[in-house]
Scaffold this motif. Structure first.
Motif, PDB file in Angstrom:
ATOM      1  N   LEU A 185     100.185  23.928  41.706  1.00 46.13           N
ATOM      2  CA  LEU A 185      99.969  24.551  40.197  1.00 46.13           C
ATOM      3  C   LEU A 185      99.626  25.477  39.034  1.00 46.13           C
ATOM      4  CD1 LEU A 185      98.829  20.466  39.416  1.00 46.13           C
ATOM      5  CD2 LEU A 185     101.536  21.370  40.048  1.00 46.13           C
ATOM      6  N   ASP A 201      98.605  27.853  35.706  1.00 47.15           N
ATOM      7  CA  ASP A 201      97.924  26.962  34.195  1.00 47.15           C
ATOM      8  C   ASP A 201      99.047  26.062  33.614  1.00 47.15           C
ATOM      9  OD1 ASP A 201      95.993  28.571  36.318  1.00 47.15           O
ATOM     10  OD2 ASP A 201      96.260  30.445  34.462  1.00 47.15           O
ATOM     11  N   GLY A 202      98.409  25.532  33.400  1.00 46.47           N
ATOM     12  CA  GLY A 202      99.193  24.401  32.548  1.00 46.47           C
ATOM     13  C   GLY A 202      99.944  23.106  32.812  1.00 46.47           C
ATOM     14  N   VAL A 203     100.802  23.525  34.066  1.00 43.37           N
ATOM     15  CA  VAL A 203     100.967  22.465  35.009  1.00 43.37           C
ATOM     16  C   VAL A 203     100.665  20.806  34.852  1.00 43.37           C
ATOM     17  CG1 VAL A 203     102.422  21.737  36.790  1.00 43.37           C
ATOM     18  CG2 VAL A 203     102.746  24.246  36.203  1.00 43.37           C
ATOM     19  N   GLU A 204     101.379  19.614  33.704  1.00 45.62           N
ATOM     20  CA  GLU A 204     101.212  18.991  34.790  1.00 45.62           C
ATOM     21  C   GLU A 204     102.216  17.707  34.661  1.00 45.62           C
ATOM     22  OE1 GLU A 204      99.482  17.317  30.863  1.00 45.62           O
ATOM     23  OE2 GLU A 204      97.357  18.963  30.697  1.00 45.62           O
ATOM     24  N   GLY A 205     101.697  16.351  34.927  1.00 44.08           N
ATOM     25  CA  GLY A 205     102.984  15.782  35.167  1.00 44.08           C
ATOM     26  C   GLY A 205     103.308  15.519  37.017  1.00 44.08           C
ATOM     27  N   ASP A 221     101.722  16.038  41.284  1.00 47.37           N
ATOM     28  CA  ASP A 221     100.797  15.759  42.590  1.00 47.37           C
ATOM     29  C   ASP A 221     101.044  17.049  43.750  1.00 47.37           C
ATOM     30  OD1 ASP A 221      99.611  14.426  40.515  1.00 47.37           O
ATOM     31  OD2 ASP A 221     100.987  12.389  41.207  1.00 47.37           O
ATOM     32  N   LYS A 269     111.617  14.858  39.601  1.00 43.10           N
ATOM     33  CA  LYS A 269     110.839  13.679  40.198  1.00 43.10           C
ATOM     34  C   LYS A 269     111.760  12.432  41.109  1.00 43.10           C
ATOM     35  CE  LYS A 269     106.663  13.107  37.741  1.00 43.10           C
ATOM     36  NZ  LYS A 269     105.582  13.200  39.116  1.00 43.10           N
ATOM     37  N   VAL A 314     105.357  25.925  39.568  1.00 45.75           N
ATOM     38  CA  VAL A 314     104.298  24.991  40.770  1.00 45.75           C
ATOM     39  C   VAL A 314     104.854  26.181  42.173  1.00 45.75           C
ATOM     40  CG1 VAL A 314     104.922  23.119  39.626  1.00 45.75           C
ATOM     41  CG2 VAL A 314     107.065  23.788  40.711  1.00 45.75           C
ATOM     42  N   VAL A 367     108.278  23.896  36.208  1.00 47.99           N
ATOM     43  CA  VAL A 367     107.710  23.136  36.343  1.00 47.99           C
ATOM     44  C   VAL A 367     109.047  22.522  36.015  1.00 47.99           C
ATOM     45  CG1 VAL A 367     106.700  22.854  34.261  1.00 47.99           C
ATOM     46  CG2 VAL A 367     106.284  21.138  35.840  1.00 47.99           C
TER      47      VAL A 367
END
Length: 363
Positions: free
Chosen positions: A87, A89-93, A95, A149, A47, A144
């Motif tokens: 973000l 490629d492939g980064v989730e979770g 915002d 968080k 990220v 990531v």
């Protein structure tokens, strides 16, 4: 407190990222240039962060003025928080616009130690600010897996101070700290000031701080120390036969000897400070820790499983809840243009400081 840049509170994710950014680049020890550099772009699993705040660690000073990094030129700075702005490629979770803190160790996640969750012992680790570009810049790329968080409402500056808070907690947890213990903290910099608070939060009966600086001793009292003194003999007068727990955060040879010498029967001394000269234990000190069967612990960084560890998550939760004080430690809040001058002043000790924060994206 000297305030030369505004406090960051929120960010609006940009629709188009700039091509260049301001960064403090170290070309060689003492050769630090604030200049324009390309904005890095995140690869797969990475990220891009817009840096909210980046604190000066005590290790930054010798690195940037004398020792250098593992690679150069390099952007230093590893105590930081930032907002997610792109973000890979492939980064989730996560915002866009989300505030995160970033633990500075980048574990390989493949070696035997990483497999056991002992990330601080990783055999192939990377590290922000000494091996890879850090956060004395407007933007920085992070894996990531290094994003933490945060609880709602935490201040971005507090999020940039989770590293020293977690380091203090990691060290104290090695000692079996519990209610009723008598604790000595040597060195009242940010790690020591957090250690004082952690000891109180764990129910320590007595927390004594030692620092040569009367100004830092005063900050130790503000952190909750029951006593704050300026030399070993005053601490000895309070501690009697010795303290149950001693945390050494000053990182000089004399205080390493002091820590071992002032630890009481079956007590624990934990060494967090990094010395830059040979450490010698006096004969009396050596005989004493043998005779009293004390335990001496090394403590490096702040990590446990699941990464980055409960040290980080606990620190974030306690800061967000207002139970861990941090704002009183900030003595300087500056823009990047001030970084070369400030590093020189920190190196020659021509100013008083506790936590120095750089705010690269001042409005």
């Amino acid at each position: 407190m000297t305030t030369e840049a505004p406090t960051p509170t929120t960010v609006v994710a940009p629709t188009a990222l700039p091509a260049s950014m301001t960064a403090a680049v170290m070309y060689a020890p003492g050769d630090i240039r604030v200049e324009q550099a390309p904005v890095p772009r995140p690869g797969p699993g990475e990220v891009l962060l817009k840096v909210a705040a980046c604190g000066v660690c005590g290790s930054d000073i010798p690195r940037m003025l004398r020792n250098g990094g593992y690679v150069m030129p390099i952007i230093c700075g590893h105590e930081f928080s930032g907002w997610v702005v792109e973000l890979g490629d492939g980064v989730e979770g996560f915002d866009i616009g989300e505030l995160v803190s970033v633990p500075p160790l980048i574990p390989c996640r493949r070696c035997d130690f990483c497999a056991k969750g002992e990330f601080g012992l990783c055999e192939n680790y990377d590290y922000f600010g000494s091996r890879s570009d850090g956060a004395y810049a407007q933007y920085v790329v992070s894996p990531v897996g290094n994003l933490l968080k945060l609880p709602a409402g935490i201040d971005p500056r507090a999020a940039a101070m989770l590293d020293p808070a977690a380091i203090a907690l990691h060290g104290l947890w090695k000692t079996g700290l519990r209610a009723g213990h008598r604790v000595l903290v040597i060195g009242a910099g940010p790690i020591g000031l957090f250690a004082i608070q952690w000891a109180k939060l764990h129910g320590a009966d007595q927390v004594v701080a030692v620092d040569l600086s009367e100004e830092k001793a005063a900050m130790a009292r503000q952190a909750g120390a029951t006593d704050a003194v300026q030399d070993a003999e005053d601490a000895r007068a309070i501690g009697g036969r010795g303290f149950d727990i001693v945390l050494e955060s000053a990182g000089v040879p004399a205080t390493a000897d002091m820590a071992a010498n002032l630890t009481g029967p079956h007590g624990h001394a934990v060494f967090v400070g990094i010395p830059h000269a040979p450490v010698t234990l006096e004969k009396d000190t050596f005989n004493k820790f043998m005779r009293l069967e004390t335990s001496l612990h090394g403590s490096w960084n702040s990590f446990s499983a699941p990464f980055p560890g409960d040290e980080w998550r606990t620190a974030a939760r306690m800061m967000a809840a207002g139970k861990l004080k941090w704002e009183f430690m900030i003595t300087h809040e500056l823009g990047l243009s001030e970084l070369p001058r400030m590093m020189q002043q920190l190196g020659d000790r021509s100013i008083f400081s506790s936590k120095v924060l750089f705010v690269p994206n001042e409005v």
